[in-house]
Design a protein around this motif. Sequence first.
Motif, PDB file in Angstrom:
ATOM      1  N   VAL A 160       0.854  -1.184   0.000  1.00  0.00           N
ATOM      2  CA  VAL A 160       0.000   0.000   0.000  1.00  0.00           C
ATOM      3  C   VAL A 160       0.890   1.235   0.000  1.00  0.00           C
ATOM      4  N   PHE A 161       0.662   2.122  -0.958  1.00  0.00           N
ATOM      5  CA  PHE A 161       1.446   3.357  -1.051  1.00  0.00           C
ATOM      6  C   PHE A 161       0.544   4.504  -1.477  1.00  0.00           C
ATOM      7  N   GLU A 162       1.078   5.704  -1.410  1.00  0.00           N
ATOM      8  CA  GLU A 162       0.359   6.909  -1.822  1.00  0.00           C
ATOM      9  C   GLU A 162       1.051   7.498  -3.041  1.00  0.00           C
ATOM     10  N   LEU A 163       0.301   8.259  -3.815  1.00  0.00           N
ATOM     11  CA  LEU A 163       0.874   9.063  -4.885  1.00  0.00           C
ATOM     12  C   LEU A 163       0.645  10.520  -4.521  1.00  0.00           C
ATOM     13  N   VAL A 164       1.709  11.315  -4.578  1.00  0.00           N
ATOM     14  CA  VAL A 164       1.640  12.724  -4.212  1.00  0.00           C
ATOM     15  C   VAL A 164       2.182  13.544  -5.372  1.00  0.00           C
ATOM     16  N   GLU A 165       1.521  14.641  -5.635  1.00  0.00           N
ATOM     17  CA  GLU A 165       1.928  15.525  -6.727  1.00  0.00           C
ATOM     18  C   GLU A 165       2.540  16.788  -6.123  1.00  0.00           C
ATOM     19  N   ARG A 166       3.621  17.261  -6.729  1.00  0.00           N
ATOM     20  CA  ARG A 166       4.203  18.532  -6.284  1.00  0.00           C
ATOM     21  C   ARG A 166       4.701  19.284  -7.507  1.00  0.00           C
ATOM     22  N   THR A 167       4.784  20.598  -7.375  1.00  0.00           N
ATOM     23  CA  THR A 167       5.222  21.425  -8.503  1.00  0.00           C
ATOM     24  C   THR A 167       6.530  22.119  -8.174  1.00  0.00           C
ATOM     25  N   GLU A 168       7.236  22.429  -9.219  1.00  0.00           N
ATOM     26  CA  GLU A 168       8.479  23.188  -9.106  1.00  0.00           C
ATOM     27  C   GLU A 168       8.416  24.282 -10.171  1.00  0.00           C
ATOM     28  N   SER A 169       8.379  25.538  -9.737  1.00  0.00           N
ATOM     29  CA  SER A 169       8.247  26.654 -10.664  1.00  0.00           C
ATOM     30  C   SER A 169       9.599  27.191 -11.085  1.00  0.00           C
ATOM     31  N   GLN A 170       9.662  27.597 -12.340  1.00  0.00           N
ATOM     32  CA  GLN A 170      10.811  28.309 -12.867  1.00  0.00           C
ATOM     33  C   GLN A 170      10.270  29.532 -13.573  1.00  0.00           C
ATOM     34  N   LEU A 171      11.098  30.291 -14.266  1.00  0.00           N
ATOM     35  CA  LEU A 171      10.670  31.585 -14.781  1.00  0.00           C
ATOM     36  C   LEU A 171       9.402  31.511 -15.622  1.00  0.00           C
ATOM     37  N   LEU A 172       9.427  30.870 -16.759  1.00  0.00           N
ATOM     38  CA  LEU A 172       8.256  30.797 -17.629  1.00  0.00           C
ATOM     39  C   LEU A 172       7.753  29.358 -17.791  1.00  0.00           C
ATOM     40  N   MET A 173       8.052  28.533 -16.835  1.00  0.00           N
ATOM     41  CA  MET A 173       7.613  27.147 -16.912  1.00  0.00           C
ATOM     42  C   MET A 173       7.475  26.566 -15.514  1.00  0.00           C
TER      43      MET A 173
ATOM     44  N   VAL B  61       5.533  19.401 -13.020  1.00  0.00           N
ATOM     45  CA  VAL B  61       4.685  18.691 -12.069  1.00  0.00           C
ATOM     46  C   VAL B  61       5.312  17.314 -11.890  1.00  0.00           C
ATOM     47  N   MET B  62       5.732  17.018 -10.679  1.00  0.00           N
ATOM     48  CA  MET B  62       6.383  15.747 -10.378  1.00  0.00           C
ATOM     49  C   MET B  62       5.504  14.932  -9.445  1.00  0.00           C
ATOM     50  N   THR B  63       5.652  13.630  -9.539  1.00  0.00           N
ATOM     51  CA  THR B  63       4.886  12.747  -8.664  1.00  0.00           C
ATOM     52  C   THR B  63       5.841  11.928  -7.818  1.00  0.00           C
ATOM     53  N   GLU B  64       5.422  11.681  -6.594  1.00  0.00           N
ATOM     54  CA  GLU B  64       6.206  10.876  -5.662  1.00  0.00           C
ATOM     55  C   GLU B  64       5.374   9.689  -5.203  1.00  0.00           C
ATOM     56  N   PHE B  65       6.042   8.571  -5.085  1.00  0.00           N
ATOM     57  CA  PHE B  65       5.455   7.378  -4.493  1.00  0.00           C
ATOM     58  C   PHE B  65       5.864   7.405  -3.025  1.00  0.00           C
ATOM     59  N   VAL B  66       4.897   7.371  -2.135  1.00  0.00           N
ATOM     60  CA  VAL B  66       5.168   7.464  -0.699  1.00  0.00           C
ATOM     61  C   VAL B  66       4.736   6.159  -0.047  1.00  0.00           C
ATOM     62  N   LEU B  67       5.674   5.568   0.683  1.00  0.00           N
ATOM     63  CA  LEU B  67       5.456   4.285   1.344  1.00  0.00           C
ATOM     64  C   LEU B  67       5.804   4.445   2.816  1.00  0.00           C
ATOM     65  N   HIS B  68       4.904   4.013   3.707  1.00  0.00           N
ATOM     66  CA  HIS B  68       5.149   4.058   5.153  1.00  0.00           C
ATOM     67  C   HIS B  68       5.335   2.637   5.661  1.00  0.00           C
ATOM     68  N   VAL B  69       6.423   2.428   6.408  1.00  0.00           N
ATOM     69  CA  VAL B  69       6.736   1.099   6.942  1.00  0.00           C
ATOM     70  C   VAL B  69       6.962   1.224   8.448  1.00  0.00           C
ATOM     71  N   PRO B  70       6.083   0.637   9.275  1.00  0.00           N
ATOM     72  CA  PRO B  70       6.302   0.684  10.728  1.00  0.00           C
ATOM     73  C   PRO B  70       7.529  -0.144  11.104  1.00  0.00           C
ATOM     74  N   THR B  71       8.200   0.282  12.174  1.00  0.00           N
ATOM     75  CA  THR B  71       9.411  -0.407  12.609  1.00  0.00           C
ATOM     76  C   THR B  71       9.548  -0.318  14.123  1.00  0.00           C
ATOM     77  N   SER B  72      10.371  -1.173  14.670  1.00  0.00           N
ATOM     78  CA  SER B  72      10.667  -1.085  16.098  1.00  0.00           C
ATOM     79  C   SER B  72      11.939  -0.272  16.327  1.00  0.00           C
ATOM     80  N   THR B  73      12.588   0.151  15.259  1.00  0.00           N
ATOM     81  CA  THR B  73      13.823   0.932  15.347  1.00  0.00           C
ATOM     82  C   THR B  73      13.538   2.307  15.931  1.00  0.00           C
ATOM     83  N   GLU B  74      14.316   2.663  16.929  1.00  0.00           N
ATOM     84  CA  GLU B  74      14.174   3.982  17.547  1.00  0.00           C
ATOM     85  C   GLU B  74      15.115   4.960  16.875  1.00  0.00           C
ATOM     86  N   GLY B  75      14.870   6.229  17.098  1.00  0.00           N
ATOM     87  CA  GLY B  75      15.748   7.255  16.565  1.00  0.00           C
ATOM     88  C   GLY B  75      15.110   7.995  15.410  1.00  0.00           C
ATOM     89  N   ALA B  76      15.931   8.806  14.783  1.00  0.00           N
ATOM     90  CA  ALA B  76      15.479   9.598  13.642  1.00  0.00           C
ATOM     91  C   ALA B  76      16.639   9.729  12.671  1.00  0.00           C
TER      92      ALA B  76
END
Length: 188
Positions: free
Chosen positions: A48-61, A64-79
Motif C-alpha cells: 500500500v502506497f500513496e501518490l503525491v503531486e508537487r510542482t516546481e516553478s521556474q521563470l516561464l515554466m 509537475v512531479m509525482t512521488e510514491f510514498v510508502l510508510h513502513v512501521p518499525t521497532s527501530t528507535e531514533g530519527a
Amino acid sequence: MTVITTLRQKLCELFSADRAPSGYRPGVTLARLRRDLGLTTLDVNGLVFELVERTESQLLMHVVMTEFVLHVPTSTEGAGSFDVHHGGAVRRNGIRVRRRSGSQAMACELQARLLADNGLFEALMPLDFKRLRIDLKDRQWCVRLEHMGGSEVVNRMPAFRRYIAVSPEQRNQLLAALAGIKRALSTL
C-alpha cells in the motif's frame, strides 16, 4: 517609499512559493500516472502506497512531479534522513546511501540491507528515479520515490505541455523496488 514597498510586495506575491503556478491543473498528472500504472487502487499485492503531486516553478515554466510514498512501521528507535542514489558517474555501478541526518551506523546498515536483497537490487539498478529519500521518525520509515516518468513539463513561452509516461518495464521495476524496500525496512 510607499511605491517601492508596494512594488516589492507585488513582486513577492508574483513569485511566491505558496502560489500554484499558472496553468497548473491539480490531479491531472496523477490521473495520467495511474493510467500508466494500470492501477485502480494503490494496494498492489499487499503493498500500500500513496501518490503525491508537487510542482516546481521556474521563470516561464513549471514541472509537475509525482512521488510514491510508502510508510513502513518499525521497532527501530531514533530519527534520520537518507538519500539513496545510483553509484557511478557515467554508468550505474551500484546503490549508495548518503546520510542527511541521523547516525552514520544507520546509513551503513541501510545500505547493507538494500544491497543484501537481490530482488531489490535488481529492481533499483535499472529504475530511472530522480530522488529516493528514506526517513525514520517516530518508529516509522517514510520512503519517498520520485520517478523520472509520471511528470509533466509545462512551458508558457512557447506554450506547450509534455507528459513523460512511465513505461511498462519501469512500472514493473518501480513496484518491485517499493516491495523490496518495504521488505528491507520491515526487518531493520
